[in-house]
Design an enzyme around this catalytic site. Structure first.
Site, PDB file in Angstrom:
ATOM      1  N   CYS A  37     -47.469  -9.197 -44.623  1.00  0.00           N
ATOM      2  CA  CYS A  37     -47.603  -8.395 -45.846  1.00  0.00           C
ATOM      3  C   CYS A  37     -49.056  -8.357 -46.330  1.00  0.00           C
ATOM      4  O   CYS A  37     -49.588  -9.372 -46.786  1.00  0.00           O
ATOM      5  CB  CYS A  37     -46.677  -9.006 -46.912  1.00  0.00           C
ATOM      6  SG  CYS A  37     -46.905  -8.374 -48.575  1.00  0.00           S
ATOM      7  N   CYS A  84     -49.588  -9.313 -49.947  1.00  0.00           N
ATOM      8  CA  CYS A  84     -49.410 -10.763 -50.107  1.00  0.00           C
ATOM      9  C   CYS A  84     -50.712 -11.487 -49.784  1.00  0.00           C
ATOM     10  O   CYS A  84     -51.096 -12.439 -50.483  1.00  0.00           O
ATOM     11  CB  CYS A  84     -48.301 -11.277 -49.191  1.00  0.00           C
ATOM     12  SG  CYS A  84     -46.669 -10.584 -49.534  1.00  0.00           S
TER      13      CYS A  84
END
Length: 101
Positions: free
Chosen positions: A30, A33
Protein backbone atom coordinates in the site's frame (compact mmCIF):
# COMPACT_ATOMS: atom_id res chain seq x y z
CA UNK A 1 9.70 1.10 17.40
CA UNK A 2 6.01 0.38 16.95
CA UNK A 3 4.68 -2.81 18.50
CA UNK A 4 3.52 -5.44 16.01
CA UNK A 5 -0.07 -6.19 17.00
CA UNK A 6 -1.47 -9.67 16.35
CA UNK A 7 -4.65 -11.41 17.43
CA UNK A 8 -2.51 -13.30 19.96
CA UNK A 9 -1.08 -10.20 21.70
CA UNK A 10 -3.97 -7.75 21.16
CA UNK A 11 -5.33 -8.00 24.70
CA UNK A 12 -1.89 -7.59 26.26
CA UNK A 13 -0.78 -4.71 24.04
CA UNK A 14 -4.06 -2.84 23.50
CA UNK A 15 -6.92 -3.93 25.76
CA UNK A 16 -4.76 -3.96 28.89
CA UNK A 17 -2.53 -0.99 28.01
CA UNK A 18 -2.25 1.76 30.59
CA UNK A 19 -1.43 4.20 27.79
CA UNK A 20 -3.67 5.29 24.92
CA UNK A 21 -2.86 3.19 21.84
CA UNK A 22 -2.63 4.27 18.21
CA UNK A 23 -2.88 1.36 15.76
CA UNK A 24 -1.85 1.71 12.14
CA UNK A 25 -3.67 -0.85 9.97
CA UNK A 26 -1.47 -1.19 6.88
CA UNK A 27 -0.06 -3.50 4.18
CA UNK A 28 3.38 -3.64 2.56
CA UNK A 29 1.93 -3.16 -0.97
CA UNK A 30 0.00 0.00 0.00
CA UNK A 31 1.62 3.24 -1.21
CA UNK A 32 -0.39 5.55 1.06
CA UNK A 33 0.52 3.28 4.00
CA UNK A 34 4.20 3.82 3.24
CA UNK A 35 3.54 7.57 3.12
CA UNK A 36 2.07 7.39 6.64
CA UNK A 37 5.13 5.55 8.00
CA UNK A 38 7.23 8.65 8.75
CA UNK A 39 4.22 10.41 10.31
CA UNK A 40 3.58 7.42 12.60
CA UNK A 41 7.30 7.28 13.50
CA UNK A 42 7.29 11.00 14.39
CA UNK A 43 4.18 10.63 16.54
CA UNK A 44 5.79 7.72 18.39
CA UNK A 45 9.06 9.62 18.94
CA UNK A 46 7.38 12.82 20.13
CA UNK A 47 4.59 11.29 22.27
CA UNK A 48 5.95 8.74 24.75
CA UNK A 49 2.57 8.76 26.52
CA UNK A 50 1.01 7.03 23.45
CA UNK A 51 1.74 3.41 22.55
CA UNK A 52 2.01 2.93 18.79
CA UNK A 53 1.19 -0.39 17.18
CA UNK A 54 0.98 -1.72 13.64
CA UNK A 55 -1.35 -4.35 12.22
CA UNK A 56 -0.47 -5.83 8.85
CA UNK A 57 -3.94 -6.52 7.42
CA UNK A 58 -2.60 -9.27 5.14
CA UNK A 59 -1.11 -11.16 8.10
CA UNK A 60 -3.93 -10.37 10.57
CA UNK A 61 -7.20 -10.52 8.60
CA UNK A 62 -9.17 -11.36 11.77
CA UNK A 63 -8.19 -8.06 13.39
CA UNK A 64 -8.90 -6.14 10.18
CA UNK A 65 -12.36 -7.71 10.04
CA UNK A 66 -13.01 -7.15 13.76
CA UNK A 67 -12.42 -3.41 13.33
CA UNK A 68 -14.18 -3.14 9.94
CA UNK A 69 -11.07 -2.09 8.05
CA UNK A 70 -12.32 -1.44 4.52
CA UNK A 71 -9.56 0.90 3.32
CA UNK A 72 -5.98 1.38 4.38
CA UNK A 73 -4.17 3.07 5.89
CA UNK A 74 -6.65 3.14 8.74
CA UNK A 75 -5.65 4.55 12.09
CA UNK A 76 -7.47 3.53 15.24
CA UNK A 77 -7.18 5.28 18.60
CA UNK A 78 -7.87 3.25 21.73
CA UNK A 79 -8.37 4.59 25.25
CA UNK A 80 -8.75 2.29 28.24
CA UNK A 81 -8.76 -0.68 25.88
CA UNK A 82 -11.77 0.58 23.90
CA UNK A 83 -11.88 1.85 20.34
CA UNK A 84 -12.21 5.62 20.64
CA UNK A 85 -11.81 7.02 17.12
CA UNK A 86 -10.64 6.11 13.60
CA UNK A 87 -9.46 7.78 10.42
CA UNK A 88 -8.81 6.47 6.93
CA UNK A 89 -6.23 7.67 4.42
CA UNK A 90 -3.09 9.73 4.65
CA UNK A 91 -3.32 12.23 7.50
CA UNK A 92 -1.01 14.96 8.83
CA UNK A 93 0.42 14.51 12.31
CA UNK A 94 -1.98 16.99 13.95
CA UNK A 95 -5.01 15.18 12.53
CA UNK A 96 -3.73 11.86 13.82
CA UNK A 97 -3.14 13.27 17.29
CA UNK A 98 -6.63 14.80 17.28
CA UNK A 99 -8.04 11.24 17.22
CA UNK A 100 -7.39 11.18 20.98
CA UNK A 101 -9.31 14.41 21.71
Amino acid sequence: MAVIITKENFDQEVSNSEKPVLIDFWASWCGPCRMMGPVIDTIEAENPHIKVGKVNVDEQPELAQKFNVMSIPMLAAFKDGQLYNTSVGVQPKDSVLSLFE
